[in-house]
Scaffold this motif. Structure first.
Motif, PDB file in Angstrom:
ATOM      1  N   ILE A 298      56.504  65.620  30.376  1.00  0.00           N
ATOM      2  CA  ILE A 298      55.682  64.728  29.549  1.00  0.00           C
ATOM      3  C   ILE A 298      54.528  65.501  28.885  1.00  0.00           C
ATOM      4  CG2 ILE A 298      54.058  63.848  31.288  1.00  0.00           C
ATOM      5  CD1 ILE A 298      54.692  61.020  30.037  1.00  0.00           C
ATOM      6  N   VAL A 299      54.256  65.111  27.647  1.00  0.00           N
ATOM      7  CA  VAL A 299      53.288  65.825  26.813  1.00  0.00           C
ATOM      8  C   VAL A 299      52.263  64.824  26.311  1.00  0.00           C
ATOM      9  CG1 VAL A 299      53.100  67.046  24.589  1.00  0.00           C
ATOM     10  CG2 VAL A 299      55.091  67.460  26.065  1.00  0.00           C
ATOM     11  N   SER A 300      51.004  65.246  26.217  1.00  0.00           N
ATOM     12  CA  SER A 300      49.980  64.420  25.554  1.00  0.00           C
ATOM     13  C   SER A 300      49.673  65.023  24.193  1.00  0.00           C
ATOM     14  CB  SER A 300      48.705  64.369  26.411  1.00  0.00           C
ATOM     15  OG  SER A 300      47.622  63.869  25.652  1.00  0.00           O
ATOM     16  N   LEU A 301      49.853  64.206  23.148  1.00  0.00           N
ATOM     17  CA  LEU A 301      49.474  64.626  21.795  1.00  0.00           C
ATOM     18  C   LEU A 301      48.027  64.193  21.612  1.00  0.00           C
ATOM     19  CD1 LEU A 301      52.597  64.643  21.437  1.00  0.00           C
ATOM     20  CD2 LEU A 301      52.252  63.609  19.213  1.00  0.00           C
ATOM     21  N   LYS A 302      47.186  65.127  21.188  1.00  0.00           N
ATOM     22  CA  LYS A 302      45.761  64.807  21.070  1.00  0.00           C
ATOM     23  C   LYS A 302      45.243  65.087  19.670  1.00  0.00           C
ATOM     24  CE  LYS A 302      44.364  65.552  25.808  1.00  0.00           C
ATOM     25  NZ  LYS A 302      43.027  65.609  26.411  1.00  0.00           N
ATOM     26  N   HIS A 303      44.241  64.295  19.303  1.00  0.00           N
ATOM     27  CA  HIS A 303      43.592  64.493  18.006  1.00  0.00           C
ATOM     28  C   HIS A 303      42.081  64.447  18.237  1.00  0.00           C
ATOM     29  CE1 HIS A 303      42.331  63.933  13.883  1.00  0.00           C
ATOM     30  NE2 HIS A 303      43.566  64.242  13.496  1.00  0.00           N
ATOM     31  N   PRO A 304      41.351  65.439  17.730  1.00  0.00           N
ATOM     32  CA  PRO A 304      39.911  65.511  18.030  1.00  0.00           C
ATOM     33  C   PRO A 304      39.109  64.310  17.540  1.00  0.00           C
ATOM     34  CG  PRO A 304      40.596  67.297  16.530  1.00  0.00           C
ATOM     35  CD  PRO A 304      41.835  66.587  16.965  1.00  0.00           C
ATOM     36  N   ALA A 305      39.646  63.556  16.566  1.00  0.00           N
ATOM     37  CA  ALA A 305      38.871  62.424  16.037  1.00  0.00           C
ATOM     38  C   ALA A 305      38.977  61.185  16.928  1.00  0.00           C
ATOM     39  CB  ALA A 305      39.346  62.084  14.628  1.00  0.00           C
ATOM     40  N   ILE A 306      39.853  61.217  17.945  1.00  0.00           N
ATOM     41  CA  ILE A 306      40.007  60.041  18.811  1.00  0.00           C
ATOM     42  C   ILE A 306      38.980  60.120  19.946  1.00  0.00           C
ATOM     43  CG2 ILE A 306      41.606  58.826  20.362  1.00  0.00           C
ATOM     44  CD1 ILE A 306      43.886  59.954  18.579  1.00  0.00           C
ATOM     45  N   PRO A 307      38.173  59.052  20.116  1.00  0.00           N
ATOM     46  CA  PRO A 307      37.135  59.107  21.150  1.00  0.00           C
ATOM     47  C   PRO A 307      37.702  59.214  22.561  1.00  0.00           C
ATOM     48  CG  PRO A 307      37.010  57.055  19.842  1.00  0.00           C
ATOM     49  CD  PRO A 307      38.247  57.776  19.418  1.00  0.00           C
ATOM     50  N   GLY A 308      36.890  59.656  23.492  1.00  0.00           N
ATOM     51  CA  GLY A 308      37.300  59.754  24.901  1.00  0.00           C
ATOM     52  C   GLY A 308      38.190  60.954  25.145  1.00  0.00           C
ATOM     53  N   THR A 309      39.372  60.686  25.733  1.00  0.00           N
ATOM     54  CA  THR A 309      40.261  61.800  26.105  1.00  0.00           C
ATOM     55  C   THR A 309      41.000  62.389  24.903  1.00  0.00           C
ATOM     56  OG1 THR A 309      42.066  60.267  26.541  1.00  0.00           O
ATOM     57  CG2 THR A 309      40.702  60.884  28.423  1.00  0.00           C
ATOM     58  N   ARG A 310      40.815  61.794  23.709  1.00  0.00           N
ATOM     59  CA  ARG A 310      41.441  62.259  22.458  1.00  0.00           C
ATOM     60  C   ARG A 310      42.953  62.054  22.429  1.00  0.00           C
ATOM     61  NH1 ARG A 310      36.883  64.062  20.988  1.00  0.00           N
ATOM     62  NH2 ARG A 310      35.680  65.744  21.891  1.00  0.00           N
ATOM     63  N   HIS A 311      43.444  61.321  23.415  1.00  0.00           N
ATOM     64  CA  HIS A 311      44.893  61.106  23.518  1.00  0.00           C
ATOM     65  C   HIS A 311      45.383  60.206  22.387  1.00  0.00           C
ATOM     66  CE1 HIS A 311      48.779  60.382  25.404  1.00  0.00           C
ATOM     67  NE2 HIS A 311      48.583  59.095  25.145  1.00  0.00           N
ATOM     68  N   LEU A 312      46.444  60.662  21.719  1.00  0.00           N
ATOM     69  CA  LEU A 312      47.000  59.942  20.572  1.00  0.00           C
ATOM     70  C   LEU A 312      48.321  59.283  20.932  1.00  0.00           C
ATOM     71  CD1 LEU A 312      47.423  59.536  17.391  1.00  0.00           C
ATOM     72  CD2 LEU A 312      48.341  61.855  17.384  1.00  0.00           C
TER      73      LEU A 312
END
Ligand code: 4AZ
Length: 296
Positions: A62-76
């Motif tokens: 399992i992979v977490s895709l993240k984006h810096p503009a998302i608050p908190g853990t940045r998880h998308l």
């Protein structure tokens, strides 16, 4: 050939194997879980919405895709590692098309704020969204991400097995979803610790009947959850895996990609998943174009 020549050749072959196939050509196995069983660790409760904390390494693809503009853990979104350099996810994770250069992937983590030493970070080299993905009805909601650099497999990073059309879904009993998505309907916040839940595959005909989804579920979708709701994927789990254990073995198949649902955990509104059986050829064609070209 002299012995030195042979030795050099063998060393090169070994190095090549290390670079191209560092995951040993196996998939769907959970080395850490087998360790826990050996240690007679309790298996956690089968109590995502309505799930439980997953143990370290429980779902090593399992992979977490993240984006810096998302608050908190940045998880998308979620995703699944299917080769050392390709991740399977949902097309709608890039709706609207985000700056791909800003998105990064965390592989091998259970807790997003403490990814641990086994975890690896990658960027996206290439995004392949299904050419017929339609955001308005979420049809063909599937995408592939090529990693900036292949991962190195370890007990926390393993490949998923992609279910092929020959797999008989109706015989699979032990199916699970996992993700860092919301743990309550209407919550926007993602979970720090990976959640997992056991789900039932629900016949698409029943799922599409009146009182349920009344015809909006596509033939290339799967439904999973419970008629009474309560346990389900939710916002932030999209792109992640629906996984079923093989009938005759320990390993797991990815049978679906979390796509959508009406709310989360509602009665007669189970989660909708994109079937990997249906898109098997599409997946294969995009991760190994040479193989397919040669095959025809
Ligand atoms: C979402 O918005 C989402 N209950 C994912 C799964 C489900 C609903 C919404 C299924 O990402």
């Amino acid at each position: 050939m002299n012995w030195l020549g042979l030795l050099v050749l063998l060393t090169l072959a070994g190095l090549a194997e290390g670079t191209w196939d560092n995951c040993g050509g196996i998939c769907g196995l959970r080395p850490m879980v087998y360790e826990y069983e050996y240690m007679d660790h309790d298996n956690g409760t089968t109590r995502v919405v309505g799930g439980a904390d997953a143990k370290l390494g429980a779902w090593p693809w399992i992979v977490s895709l993240k984006h810096p503009a998302i608050p908190g853990t940045r998880h998308l979104c979620g995703g699944s590692l299917i080769t050392a350099e390709w991740v399977l996810t949902a097309a709608h994770c890039f709706d609207p098309i985000r700056k791909i250069g800003m998105v990064y992937l965390v592989i091998g983590a259970t807790q997003l704020t403490k990814p641990g030493h086994g975890a690896q970070l990658r960027r996206i080299k290439k995004l392949v969204r299904h050419e017929h993905y339609n955001p308005s009805d979420k049809s063909n909601d599937i995408a592939l991400l090529q990693l900036s650099k292949p991962v190195d497999c370890n007990p926390y990073v393993q490949l998923a097995c992609v279910a092929d059309p020959a797999l008989s879904l109706s015989e699979l009993q032990n199916c699970w979803v996992a993700g860092w998505g919301a743990t309550a309907a209407r919550s926007q916040t993602s979970s720090d610790i990976l959640q997992e839940a056991k789900v039932q595959l629900i016949d698409v005909q029943l799922c599409n009947s009146s009182g349920w989804y009344a015809g909006v579920v596509h033939t290339h979708n799967l439904c999973a959850g419970y008629p009474q709701g309560k346990i389900d994927t939710c916002q932030g789990d999209s792109g992640g895996p629906l996984m079923c254990q093989d009938e005759n073995s320990d390993f797991f198949w990815i049978v679906g990609v979390t796509s959508w649902g009406r709310g989360c955990a509602r009665v007669k509104r189970p989660g909708i998943y994109t079937s990997t059986l249906y898109f098997y050829d599409w997946i294969l064609a995009h991760i190994s174009p040479e193989t397919i070209e040669n095959a025809y």
